[in-house]
Each structure stands twice: as C-alpha cells, then as structure tokens.
Design a protein around this motif. Sequence first.
Motif, mmCIF file in Angstrom:
data_model
loop_
_atom_site.group_PDB
_atom_site.id
_atom_site.type_symbol
_atom_site.label_atom_id
_atom_site.label_comp_id
_atom_site.label_asym_id
_atom_site.label_seq_id
_atom_site.Cartn_x
_atom_site.Cartn_y
_atom_site.Cartn_z
ATOM 1 N N ALA A 112 99.592 111.165 60.150
ATOM 2 C CA ALA A 112 98.597 110.930 61.317
ATOM 3 C C ALA A 112 97.783 112.396 61.400
ATOM 4 C CB ALA A 112 99.242 110.794 62.512
ATOM 5 N N GLU A 174 104.569 103.917 61.411
ATOM 6 C CA GLU A 174 104.208 103.449 62.910
ATOM 7 C C GLU A 174 105.199 103.723 64.036
ATOM 8 O OE1 GLU A 174 104.664 101.354 60.055
ATOM 9 O OE2 GLU A 174 102.320 101.736 59.394
ATOM 10 N N ALA A 193 96.697 107.218 63.033
ATOM 11 C CA ALA A 193 97.358 107.163 61.968
ATOM 12 C C ALA A 193 96.766 106.851 60.660
ATOM 13 C CB ALA A 193 98.183 105.678 62.217
#
Length: 194
Positions: A112, A174, A193
């Motif tokens: 990210a 995630e 992300a």
Amino acid sequence: MLWRAIINGILHNLQFSRQLDDRVVERVAQRIIKRPQFDLTPEEEYTALTEALRSGDPLVGDIPLRHDEPSVREFLIKVQNRLDALRPWPAPPYLYVDIANWNRFDGARPIARIHLWYIDVQGRLQRGFSKVDAGREALLLRLESGAEVALVTPWWIGSDDIALMRIPSALSAEHLLAEFKAATGFTDDEVTAL
C-alpha cells in the motif's frame, strides 16, 4: 535506569499542564495502556513506574516543570492507581518493533501507499522513523494478529508517499491492510492498496 527514562517521558508531556487533575491522570494512564513508550508493553511501563515510585529517588529535576516533587509523586501514584483500576488492559492494537529487525523485510514489496508526509505519520503514531539504508528510513510495527509491517520512506522517486510493506504471512494483503488501518486510524483516503 529504565524507570528514569519512563518518568522523564511522562513528565515531558506534563510540562504545559497547569493542573495535575483527574483528567490528566486519565490521559496519562490511557497513553500508557494504548501507546507505551519505547518498545515496551504497557506492563513493562507500569513496572518501571512502580520502580520509580519505590526508589525514593527524586523524580523531578531532569524535565523543567511548574510542579514540585511532592505534587508529581502524588500525581504518579494516582496514575498507578488508575492503571490498576483499568485492569485487565486491552491488548494494544500494535506494538513498535526495534529497527534492528529491519533485515526481516529484505526483499519485501509494498502492499500500500500512505499519502501523508512522514512527519505527519510520526505524529499520528507517536514514533519517529529510523535510518535503515541508502537514504531510507523505516518504522516497524507488530499488529495484534502478530503480523509485522514496515512503513518506509522515501520509496517512490518524486513522491512523499510512504510504502507499507509486510513480512510474508498467512494473512492476505487485504486483511493485513484492513487490520493496519483499524489499528492506526489511517483512513481509506490516506491509504491506497497496491
């Protein structure tokens, strides 16, 4: 003495407090539980506070304060009592990891981008970045799940964005990113992300 550094850290934050009232006691107790100093756990900081109070040594002197020794000692006893009343303490959402562990991130890639200047991130996390290599600085965290992440700057040429990297784990990128945001308070607008 570790307790001296802990007491100085607490007193540094009291320099501008006019009164050492219950509101300040609560603020300090919550900070110890949620964001202990250095790489300590809340229990380790509590133990250092206890050692300081038992030592009989002066607690005031290293940090300029408007409060005298008896007032500070009474205040720290109230903090200790408040910490006892708050037990059991919740697990902190993250802990700081010593920068000496940077080598564990060798070969890691960003998951990210944090769209904030590193000074703002340091303020939010209440911890500074440390030099790791070739002009880069990093801040290492262990999340409640046990997963470790590194915030690294600079990463991208011409950008102040901070790279969020992870050590490979069973958690998906995630899931890890969601845990990181929940633990630190960074918002969807501040983190993208990859």
